[in-house]
Every structure is written in C-alpha cells, then in structure tokens.
Design a protein around this motif. Structure first.
Motif, PDB file in Angstrom:
ATOM      1  N   TYR A   1       0.821  -1.222   0.000  1.00 43.42           N
ATOM      2  CA  TYR A   1       0.000   0.000   0.000  1.00 43.42           C
ATOM      3  C   TYR A   1       0.854   1.271   0.000  1.00 43.42           C
ATOM      4  CZ  TYR A   1      -3.275  -3.615   1.319  1.00 43.42           C
ATOM      5  OH  TYR A   1      -3.994  -4.774   1.341  1.00 43.42           O
TER       6      TYR A   1
ATOM      7  N   GLN B   1       3.282   1.860  -1.816  1.00 42.38           N
ATOM      8  CA  GLN B   1       3.853   2.099  -3.147  1.00 42.38           C
ATOM      9  C   GLN B   1       3.033   3.112  -3.938  1.00 42.38           C
ATOM     10  OE1 GLN B   1       6.788   0.468  -3.380  1.00 42.38           O
ATOM     11  NE2 GLN B   1       6.111  -0.272  -1.375  1.00 42.38           N
ATOM     12  N   PHE B   2       1.793   3.326  -3.501  1.00 41.09           N
ATOM     13  CA  PHE B   2       0.871   4.148  -4.301  1.00 41.09           C
ATOM     14  C   PHE B   2       0.674   5.529  -3.694  1.00 41.09           C
ATOM     15  CE2 PHE B   2      -0.069  -0.314  -4.832  1.00 41.09           C
ATOM     16  CZ  PHE B   2      -0.184  -0.439  -6.209  1.00 41.09           C
ATOM     17  N   LYS B   3       0.286   6.479  -4.555  1.00 42.34           N
ATOM     18  CA  LYS B   3      -0.023   7.832  -4.062  1.00 42.34           C
ATOM     19  C   LYS B   3      -1.231   7.747  -3.127  1.00 42.34           C
ATOM     20  CE  LYS B   3       1.826  10.386  -7.885  1.00 42.34           C
ATOM     21  NZ  LYS B   3       1.612  10.953  -9.183  1.00 42.34           N
TER      22      LYS B   3
ATOM     23  N   LEU C   1      -4.736   6.663  -4.139  1.00 42.11           N
ATOM     24  CA  LEU C   1      -4.994   5.254  -4.478  1.00 42.11           C
ATOM     25  C   LEU C   1      -5.014   4.463  -3.161  1.00 42.11           C
ATOM     26  CD1 LEU C   1      -2.826   4.782  -7.698  1.00 42.11           C
ATOM     27  CD2 LEU C   1      -5.282   5.138  -7.514  1.00 42.11           C
TER      28      LEU C   1
ATOM     29  N   VAL D   1      -6.734  -0.186  -4.629  1.00 37.30           N
ATOM     30  CA  VAL D   1      -5.704  -1.142  -5.068  1.00 37.30           C
ATOM     31  C   VAL D   1      -6.318  -2.548  -5.154  1.00 37.30           C
ATOM     32  CG1 VAL D   1      -3.546  -2.270  -4.367  1.00 37.30           C
ATOM     33  CG2 VAL D   1      -3.766   0.223  -4.202  1.00 37.30           C
TER      34      VAL D   1
ATOM     35  N   TYR E   1       2.655  -4.085  -9.556  1.00 40.65           N
ATOM     36  CA  TYR E   1       2.531  -2.625  -9.481  1.00 40.65           C
ATOM     37  C   TYR E   1       2.469  -2.026 -10.899  1.00 40.65           C
ATOM     38  CZ  TYR E   1       4.030   2.205  -8.506  1.00 40.65           C
ATOM     39  OH  TYR E   1       4.137   3.566  -8.440  1.00 40.65           O
TER      40      TYR E   1
ATOM     41  N   LEU F   1      -0.882  -0.037 -12.336  1.00 39.43           N
ATOM     42  CA  LEU F   1      -0.904   1.394 -12.675  1.00 39.43           C
ATOM     43  C   LEU F   1      -1.495   1.623 -14.057  1.00 39.43           C
ATOM     44  CD1 LEU F   1       2.301   3.176 -11.376  1.00 39.43           C
ATOM     45  CD2 LEU F   1       0.037   3.040 -10.367  1.00 39.43           C
TER      46      LEU F   1
ATOM     47  N   MET G   1      -5.448   1.616 -13.647  1.00 37.98           N
ATOM     48  CA  MET G   1      -6.107   2.321 -12.556  1.00 37.98           C
ATOM     49  C   MET G   1      -7.150   3.343 -13.018  1.00 37.98           C
ATOM     50  SD  MET G   1      -5.629   1.293  -9.636  1.00 37.98           S
ATOM     51  CE  MET G   1      -4.577   0.570  -8.399  1.00 37.98           C
TER      52      MET G   1
ATOM     53  N   GLN H   1       8.823   1.328  -5.238  1.00 38.71           N
ATOM     54  CA  GLN H   1       8.894   2.722  -4.778  1.00 38.71           C
ATOM     55  C   GLN H   1      10.129   2.972  -3.915  1.00 38.71           C
ATOM     56  OE1 GLN H   1       8.522   5.998  -5.008  1.00 38.71           O
ATOM     57  NE2 GLN H   1       6.330   5.642  -5.392  1.00 38.71           N
TER      58      GLN H   1
END
Ligand code: SF4
Ligand code: SF4
Length: 446
Positions: free
Chosen positions: A84, A86-88, A91, A96, A223, A227, A230, A308
């Motif tokens: 979790y 890893q995402f902005k 998101l 996710v 990942y 992306l 998404m 990330q």
C-alpha cells in the motif's frame, strides 16, 4: 537436483566476476571462481543483498508470473502490507484491491488483516510464556529466520513459535474461499505479492511447516500492471477494510507498535540484525522481551522487489496507518493461540562449520588459523573469497589453494625470479668460467 530452492540466482551471462557481491553477503555464500560468481546453496538465505549491490544486474530473483493464477479455478491475491505504501495517497488500499480484481484475481485478502491478528497472538504468547528464553525473535522475516538457522543455530529456541502473517492470511483466505465457492482447497490458488526473494523461498521451501501459499509474484510486476489500468476503475462505493495496525507491519518498527507489550526492540538491515544477534548470543539482551528483526533496511518497504523509493513509501505508510487507527478488522480470525503456533520447530542448518566430524572441524580450524596468520589480512577479495579468513577456511576444506591469494602468488613469483637470476649467473667451468672450488665461494655443489 539440488536439495535447496533459492529465489536468488546468478545470470552467468551478465556476471563479470567483479567481486562486489562477495563482501556484502551476510553468510559468506558467494565465491568468484573462473571469472564468475558462484552461490554456495546451503549458505544462501535469499536476503537479496547481492541483488542490490551487483553493478551488472547479474543477480536476479525468480518469482511466479501473473499467468500462474490461471492454473487455478479460483485465485486469491495476498498483498503484503508494504504494497500500500507504493501508491499515491489517492490510491487507497481498497482501490488497489479493486485493481487486483481487474487484473484477474477472483478475490483479495490483505496480509495486513492477518498481521493485526498475529500481533494479538504475539502479545498473548509473550504474556503467557514468561519462562521462554528472552528475547524472543520475530518469525515474520524469512531471511532473518534463515540467518539464524545458518549462522546462529544456538538462537533457534529464541524464534517465537508462531507462524507469519502471510501464512495465516493464506490459511484463512483459502478456508473462506472454500466455504463461499465450494471449490476444493487444491482448486484455489493463493498468491502472495512479495517485496523480496526471501518470501518466495519461504513459499516454495518453508523452514519447517508446509506453506499455505501456492505462489509469490513480484510486487514490482504487479505494481506496473496495476498502474496501467487504474484510470478505468469504478471505485465509488469502496469502504475501508484494512486497518492501520496491520499496515504498519510493512515498515521497520510497525510490528512492535502493534504488539504494544513488554520491552520491545526493533532492528532492520541484515548487518545490523547480525550485530544484535551476536549480542543475544553473548547473553547481553536478556532484559528485552521481543526482537522485531527485518533483513531489509527500513523493513519490507526496503525489499529488493519493491518499486517505490523506501523513504517515500515509509511516509505514505505512516500517514495511512495513522488515518486508519480506528478500523478494526480482526474479527474473522480465531482467538485461540494454538491456531497461530508452528507445528514443527525451525531446524538448524549449520552450513558454516568446517566439517561434520567435530575432531576434524577442530583440526581444520587450527590449520585455518595458521594460514590466516600468514595471509596479508587485507580482505581485498581478489582471491574470490570474501576475506582472508574465508580463503583460509576454503583452503582447509579443499575448495581453494594458497596461490589464489595474489600477494602469496607475487611472493612466490619473486622467489622464483630470484632463483632464476641466481641460476642464470651460474656457468659450468667448461664454458670458460675460471674454476675454483665451489665451497670457496660459499656455494653449494649443484
Ligand atoms: S541472497 Fe543474500 S545470502 Fe544469498 S548469496 Fe545473495 S547476499 Fe548471500
Ligand atoms: S524485511 Fe521483509 S522484504 Fe526484507 S527480506 Fe524480510 S520479509 Fe522480505
């Protein structure tokens, strides 16, 4: 066939024999011979350090690919808590999860849920089992467990006999899917989205009990695929299902924050873990109840299959964990401690000893000490072994020769050169040299 499975492998084509990796390996499992690195299988703990330091990308982690999920009638994704981060922030974990379903999984079961339940089990164990040796060591990081097996077998009884959140998540997810769908357990494929090669090896060849997980797919691969899709997701009606307590496990210190009882110590980074384990071996940390130990710097967010930057992921996970302190999600997990206990103990794997026979091992140790004293002590790595001591140990075991040391080789070449010069100056009397008894010149007869 080898008796060991390893996720970490060498790509022979890319290896240039530069020796960068040999000094970073925590179990001295790498040698460079004939211009290529070689991994000693019984020593490797799949920590991934060599993947990080290889400048030629010659060390790789083998994982399952996304197509593996098609082998099953029903597939479940187990995202690691670190996923979790890893995402902005926009998101969210629930978005996710929706993405993972769109990617082809039939359902998602967050390991963070199991981490919350395992935190409670650890807390109960620490309170109930006060006579167990202290500190108890977390069993969550398989690289650390293997490090103890290989390099610190005397500390095996310190490893807490509870299974990891990944294993509990796999077990509960399969049971729930079986109840909901009626598919047999073998028709259900459970896949961990892994931050590291150590977890892949733990799934394929567990240390002790069998695994409840069928495969491990690289977090970076998932990942990248996620992306790309998404933007097309419908995420309007998603409510939070993952708690902050469980998410915290993905970064260093998060496991201890969730346990919240007794005297707790957290250490991350394999070489720092080694220092703390050495201190425990010396009996210096008996005042500590529990050691959270993670092989990767920063915890799982520092794993070598994580896309990330770990510093960015750490901040994101901290914010996420704080914003979800009130989400309680552990109700579907059994309360009995037995459910979380290992069935068999973690066995020793003492791969660093010089011989199985203690008398022979002692003899080799003495011999190695003598050789070490004669080597230059520069630990330059040019011999292909990680240190002068490692070369000496390789020599007494018959895996290397003294001439592998370039300083030893130079000394012998100099000696040889001097002998050649000396020989070249000698001429038989028949070739015109003035005769005198050799003993008058202090020479031996030759
Ligand atoms: S994965 Fe770790 S233990 Fe294995 S060879 Fe690489 S650095 Fe050594
Ligand atoms: S700290 Fe986490 S990512 Fe790193 S080796 Fe251990 S389990 Fe894997």
């Amino acid at each position: 066939m080898s008796e060991y499975f390893h996720s970490v492998r060498l790509d022979e084509e890319k290896c240039k024999g530069c020796t960068n990796c040999i000094k970073h390996c925590p179990t001295e499992a790498i040698r460079v011979r004939k211009g290529r690195a070689r991994i000693i299988e019984e020593r490797c703990i799949d920590c991934g350090e060599c993947i990080r330091v290889c400048p030629n990308q010659a060390k790789v982690a083998i994982t399952d690919d996304l197509d593996s999920i098609k082998k099953y009638r029903y597939s479940i994704a187990l995202p690691a808590p670190s996923f979790y981060g890893q995402f902005k922030p926009e998101l969210t974990p629930e978005i996710v999860h929706a993405g993972l379903i769109a990617l082809g999984f039939d359902s998602v079961f967050p390991v963070a849920l199991a981490a919350e339940a395992v935190s409670r089990a650890i807390r109960n164990y620490l309170e109930q089992q006060r006579e167990r040796p202290r500190p108890l060591i977390s069993s969550a990081c398989p690289a650390v467990v293997r490090l103890v097996q290989v390099r610190f077998p005397s500390l095996l009884e310190h490893i807490i006999p509870l299974v990891s959140p990944m294993e509990i998540a796999g077990r509960v997810a399969r049971e729930a899917a079986h109840r909901q769908t009626g598919f047999g357990p073998e028709e259900i494929g459970v896949f961990f989205l892994t931050p590291c090669p150590a977890k892949v090896t733990e799934v394929k060849q567990p240390a002790g009990d069998s695994s409840s997980v069928d495969g491990a797919i690289s977090m970076s691969v998932v990942y990248g695929n996620l992306l790309r899709m998404m933007d097309n997701l419908n995420t309007a009606s998603l409510s939070p299902v993952v708690s902050g307590i469980g998410i915290g496990w993905g970064r260093a210190g998060g496991e201890n924050e969730a346990i919240k009882t007794g005297s707790l110590l957290a250490v991350d980074g394999i070489h720092c873990v080694i220092s703390v384990l050495e201190e425990i071996e010396r009996g210096g940390l008996e005042d500590i109840d529990y050691l959270e130990a993670q092989a990767c710097t920063g915890g799982c967010i520092g794993g070598c299959l994580v896309p990330q930057n770990p510093f960015v992921a750490r901040v994101r996970m901290g914010n996420l964990a704080r914003s979800r302190q009130r989400v309680e999600s552990g109700h579907m997990f059994p309360a009995e401690l037995d459910y979380y206990c290992r069935k068999s103990p973690v066995p020793a794997r003492p791969a660093l000893k010089l011989a199985d026979d203690p008398a022979l091992a002692l003899m080799r140790l003495e011999e190695a000490e003598k050789i070490v004293a004669e080597l230059p002590g520069l630990d330059c790595g040019s011999c292909g072994s990680p240190s002068c001591r490692a070369l000496a140990e390789d020599i007494v075991q018959g895996y290397a020769r003294r001439s592998y040391c370039i300083f030893e080789l130079r000394r012998r070449l100099q000696q040889l050169a001097e002998e050649i010069v000396e020989l070249a100056q000698k001429q038989p009397p028949a070739m015109g040299r003035e005769w005198s008894p050799a003993r008058d010149e202090g020479e031996e007869h030759d």
